[in-house]
Design an enzyme around this catalytic site. Structure first.
Site, PDB file in Angstrom:
ATOM      1  N   HIS A  17       0.842  -1.208   0.000  1.00 50.65           N
ATOM      2  CA  HIS A  17       0.000   0.000   0.000  1.00 50.65           C
ATOM      3  C   HIS A  17       0.878   1.261   0.000  1.00 50.65           C
ATOM      4  O   HIS A  17       0.650   2.199  -0.754  1.00 50.65           O
ATOM      5  CB  HIS A  17      -0.860   0.066   1.281  1.00 50.65           C
ATOM      6  CG  HIS A  17      -1.938  -0.963   1.380  1.00 50.65           C
ATOM      7  ND1 HIS A  17      -2.069  -1.808   2.467  1.00 50.65           N
ATOM      8  CD2 HIS A  17      -2.962  -1.280   0.549  1.00 50.65           C
ATOM      9  CE1 HIS A  17      -3.113  -2.588   2.301  1.00 50.65           C
ATOM     10  NE2 HIS A  17      -3.666  -2.290   1.141  1.00 50.65           N
ATOM     11  N   LYS A  41     -15.765  -6.449   6.037  1.00 45.44           N
ATOM     12  CA  LYS A  41     -15.257  -7.435   7.011  1.00 45.44           C
ATOM     13  C   LYS A  41     -14.850  -6.690   8.285  1.00 45.44           C
ATOM     14  O   LYS A  41     -14.170  -5.664   8.195  1.00 45.44           O
ATOM     15  CB  LYS A  41     -14.035  -8.142   6.412  1.00 45.44           C
ATOM     16  CG  LYS A  41     -14.049  -9.645   6.623  1.00 45.44           C
ATOM     17  CD  LYS A  41     -13.015 -10.371   5.791  1.00 45.44           C
ATOM     18  CE  LYS A  41     -11.588 -10.050   6.187  1.00 45.44           C
ATOM     19  NZ  LYS A  41     -10.584 -10.731   5.390  1.00 45.44           N
ATOM     20  N   ARG A  90      -2.169  -6.284  -8.004  1.00 46.11           N
ATOM     21  CA  ARG A  90      -1.113  -7.279  -7.792  1.00 46.11           C
ATOM     22  C   ARG A  90      -1.141  -8.377  -8.849  1.00 46.11           C
ATOM     23  O   ARG A  90      -0.121  -8.932  -9.212  1.00 46.11           O
ATOM     24  CB  ARG A  90      -1.255  -7.913  -6.407  1.00 46.11           C
ATOM     25  CG  ARG A  90      -0.973  -6.972  -5.265  1.00 46.11           C
ATOM     26  CD  ARG A  90      -1.504  -7.502  -3.972  1.00 46.11           C
ATOM     27  NE  ARG A  90      -2.950  -7.657  -4.038  1.00 46.11           N
ATOM     28  CZ  ARG A  90      -3.725  -7.956  -3.015  1.00 46.11           C
ATOM     29  NH1 ARG A  90      -3.201  -8.193  -1.841  1.00 46.11           N
ATOM     30  NH2 ARG A  90      -5.032  -8.050  -3.160  1.00 46.11           N
ATOM     31  N   SER A 128      -3.163  -7.575   3.295  1.00 47.50           N
ATOM     32  CA  SER A 128      -3.412  -7.316   4.720  1.00 47.50           C
ATOM     33  C   SER A 128      -3.873  -8.609   5.407  1.00 47.50           C
ATOM     34  O   SER A 128      -3.464  -8.896   6.534  1.00 47.50           O
ATOM     35  CB  SER A 128      -4.491  -6.245   4.881  1.00 47.50           C
ATOM     36  OG  SER A 128      -4.066  -5.047   4.294  1.00 47.50           O
TER      37      SER A 128
HETATM   38  O1  PNS Z   1      -8.611  -2.194   0.694  1.00 54.86           O
HETATM   39  P1  PNS Z   1      -9.841  -2.690   0.008  1.00 54.86           P
HETATM   40  O2  PNS Z   1     -10.615  -3.594   0.934  1.00 54.86           O
HETATM   41  O3  PNS Z   1      -9.539  -3.297  -1.324  1.00 54.86           O
HETATM   42  O4  PNS Z   1     -10.744  -1.397  -0.255  1.00 54.86           O
HETATM   43  C1  PNS Z   1     -11.995  -1.510  -0.891  1.00 54.86           C
HETATM   44  C2  PNS Z   1     -12.737  -0.169  -0.869  1.00 54.86           C
HETATM   45  C3  PNS Z   1     -12.864   0.352   0.550  1.00 54.86           C
HETATM   46  C4  PNS Z   1     -11.955   0.843  -1.684  1.00 54.86           C
HETATM   47  C5  PNS Z   1     -14.121  -0.412  -1.512  1.00 54.86           C
HETATM   48  O5  PNS Z   1     -14.730  -1.482  -0.871  1.00 54.86           O
HETATM   49  C6  PNS Z   1     -15.024   0.795  -1.439  1.00 54.86           C
HETATM   50  O6  PNS Z   1     -14.835   1.739  -2.150  1.00 54.86           O
HETATM   51  N1  PNS Z   1     -16.013   0.740  -0.531  1.00 54.86           N
HETATM   52  C7  PNS Z   1     -16.934   1.827  -0.307  1.00 54.86           C
HETATM   53  C8  PNS Z   1     -18.348   1.429  -0.678  1.00 54.86           C
HETATM   54  C9  PNS Z   1     -18.566   1.617  -2.150  1.00 54.86           C
HETATM   55  O7  PNS Z   1     -18.400   2.692  -2.692  1.00 54.86           O
HETATM   56  N2  PNS Z   1     -18.968   0.529  -2.805  1.00 54.86           N
HETATM   57  C10 PNS Z   1     -19.208   0.504  -4.224  1.00 54.86           C
HETATM   58  C11 PNS Z   1     -17.919   0.328  -4.968  1.00 54.86           C
HETATM   59  S1  PNS Z   1     -18.248  -0.359  -6.460  1.00 54.86           S
END
Ligand code: PNS
Length: 160
Positions: A17, A41, A90, A128
């Site tokens: 990250h 989660k 990745r 993570s």
């Molecule tokens: O580190 P991660 O878990 O890959 O992050 C994912 C994240 C937080 C960027 C994604 O889940 C997100 O944007 N969540 C917010 C809710 C949202 O906007 N959902 C619709 C996305 S298509």
């Protein structure tokens, strides 16, 4: 001023990250790292801990701000007037989900673009979840996470 929006759960932040954020900070005038308050989660670390770990690991980067959001990313981007999401990739397995999210976000907020930055090979296996699993069972996470994160993981999973 072009600002990159780097969103994530960061539970906890890894060197992968940090590398993507550092590289984005060189291509953009500034970077807003947006930590999701309530990931789908249950997180190991609180929002405050995750934000502090990022702040700590990025003190050497001047043009980075650590922020947080809840709800939809597109709403946060709109409120802050941010037009470009930058995410790390990745592997092909990441791409499928990331592409879906990028397209959903663009559908919800036309004009919000997503750019992908490929992970450096040395961080490509990192996640993570894996870092937490290794730390939980007493394995070494040396060199995989920033020092502050390693300390926090040792606190969360003390070795007997
Ligand atoms: O580190 P991660 O878990 O890959 O992050 C994912 C994240 C937080 C960027 C994604 O889940 C997100 O944007 N969540 C917010 C809710 C949202 O906007 N959902 C619709 C996305 S298509």
């Amino acid at each position: 001023m072009a600002t990159a929006l780097c969103p994530g759960s960061f539970d906890p932040p890894t060197n992968g990250h940090i590398d993507v954020i550092e590289r984005a900070s060189r291509y953009f005038d500034s970077v807003v790292v947006a930590v999701i308050a309530n990931p789908s989660k249950e997180p190991l670390f609180s929002l405050e801990q995750r934000s502090d770990m990022l702040r700590d690991a990025l003190t050497h980067v001047d043009n980075v701000e650590i922020a947080s959001f809840d709800g939809l990313l597109v709403d946060f981007a709109r409120d802050r007037d941010l037009g470009v999401v930058v995410k790390g990739l990745r592997a092909i397995s990441d791409f499928e989900y990331e592409l879906q999210m990028a397209q959903m976000n663009s559908n919800l907020s036309p004009g919000l673009d997503t750019m992908f930055m490929t992970a450096k090979p040395e961080w490509a296996f990192l996640s993570s979840s894996l870092v937490k699993e290794v730390a939980r069972y007493g394995g070494s996470i040396d060199g995989l996470v920033p020092p502050g994160v390693a300390k926090a993981l040792q606190g969360a999973f003390p070795t007997p």
